[in-house]
Design an enzyme around this catalytic site. Structure first.
Site: not given
Length: 282
Positions: A71, A108, A20, A159, A161
């Site tokens: 997370k 984010d 990190s 990639r 769907r």
């Protein structure tokens, strides 16, 4: 670093966490502003994440960042969530409130938006559709940021769907989102105003993103959330074509600002000096 018996302490929980850049980033600000505090790595294995998060108030920590793979677990474990975390479905910042409760935030989307504003100030969200490659956690944050910015359409390319369709459904009804099959990915670029790679393709040690850019308009802004290397194969190719490009380092730097302010009481700035300092540690 200035430490006393009244030091404010925060950190970053992850497994592993040695890679990190957050301790270097926050450490720069702590030293720059002369703050009585510290920011430390907190290596926590997945089977210990719940007691580790619950222990933050008892240990006297002001809070922490949460990184891979915690997370989603943090999202479930905190006492309350900010609107961004609810929409994204993940927490990357925990703040210990005065009453000892834990507030989960997601910064984010903020970091992505601020990085794009810094790196491509001329970009107009209304200029055309935004193409987002990938459908993981980072893509969720980017999608929220772009929809809030007012893009006329969000095109999701992945990639698998089914994962893109799941993300589109989670963004809610009536949202201008379209899933593009992987085999049609080149055609998705035709009138795009922005192209974003949210996958790890192009990261050091991985193959570059398999996306032909021949149909990309010359004015389309291209950005990548990867920052090792700073110029990924995608950004190199786009830059060679004359497209404006934005690297991913600024997203890391800007997403740290809200947490630092909550823990240490000061709104930090992202500066060229900070960028150079963090780059030296890569």
């Amino acid at each position: 670093m200035i430490l006393s018996g009244k030091s404010r302490i925060a950190g970053v929980m992850g497994w592993p966490v040695g890679h990190s850049r957050s301790p270097r980033l926050h450490g720069f600000w702590l030293q720059q502003y002369g703050i009585d505090g510290a920011y430390v790595p907190l290596p926590v294995p997945p089977d210990r994440i719940e007691p580790a998060i619950r222990a933050l108030p008892a240990l006297g920590l002001a809070g922490c960042n949460v990184t891979v793979p915690h997370k989603e677990a943090a999202f479930r474990l905190v006492d309350l969530l900010d609107p961004a975390a609810k929409r994204i479905g993940a927490v990357n910042t925990i703040v210990v409130r005065p009453d000892g409760s834990l507030e989960g935030r997601n910064t984010d989307a903020f970091g992505f938006r601020e990085n794009l504003r810094d790196g491509a100030p001329a970009w107009d969200p209304a200029a055309g559709p935004a193409v987002v490659v990938g459908a993981g956690g980072a893509a969720r944050a980017v999608a929220v940021a772009l929809l809030d910015s007012g893009v006329p359409e969000l095109r999701l390319v992945n990639r698998t769907r089914a994962r893109a369709e799941e993300l589109a459904a989670d963004l809610g009804p009536g949202v201008p989102v379209r899933v593009i099959p992987w085999e049609w990915r080149a055609s998705a670029l035709a009138d795009a105003g922005l192209l974003v790679n949210t996958t790890t393709q192009g990261m050091a040690g991985q193959a570059g993103l398999d996306l032909p850019l021949a149909g990309l308009p010359p004015a389309t802004v291209v950005t990548d959330i990867v920052y090792t290397p700073l110029l990924t194969p995608l950004l190199k190719e786009a830059k060679a074509r004359g497209n404006p490009v934005v690297d991913g380092l600024g997203m890391l730097l800007h997403q740290a600002r809200p947490g630092f302010q909550a823990w240490f009481g000061l709104a930090p700035k992202v500066t060229p000096e900070l960028r150079r300092f963090v780059l030296e540690g890569l």
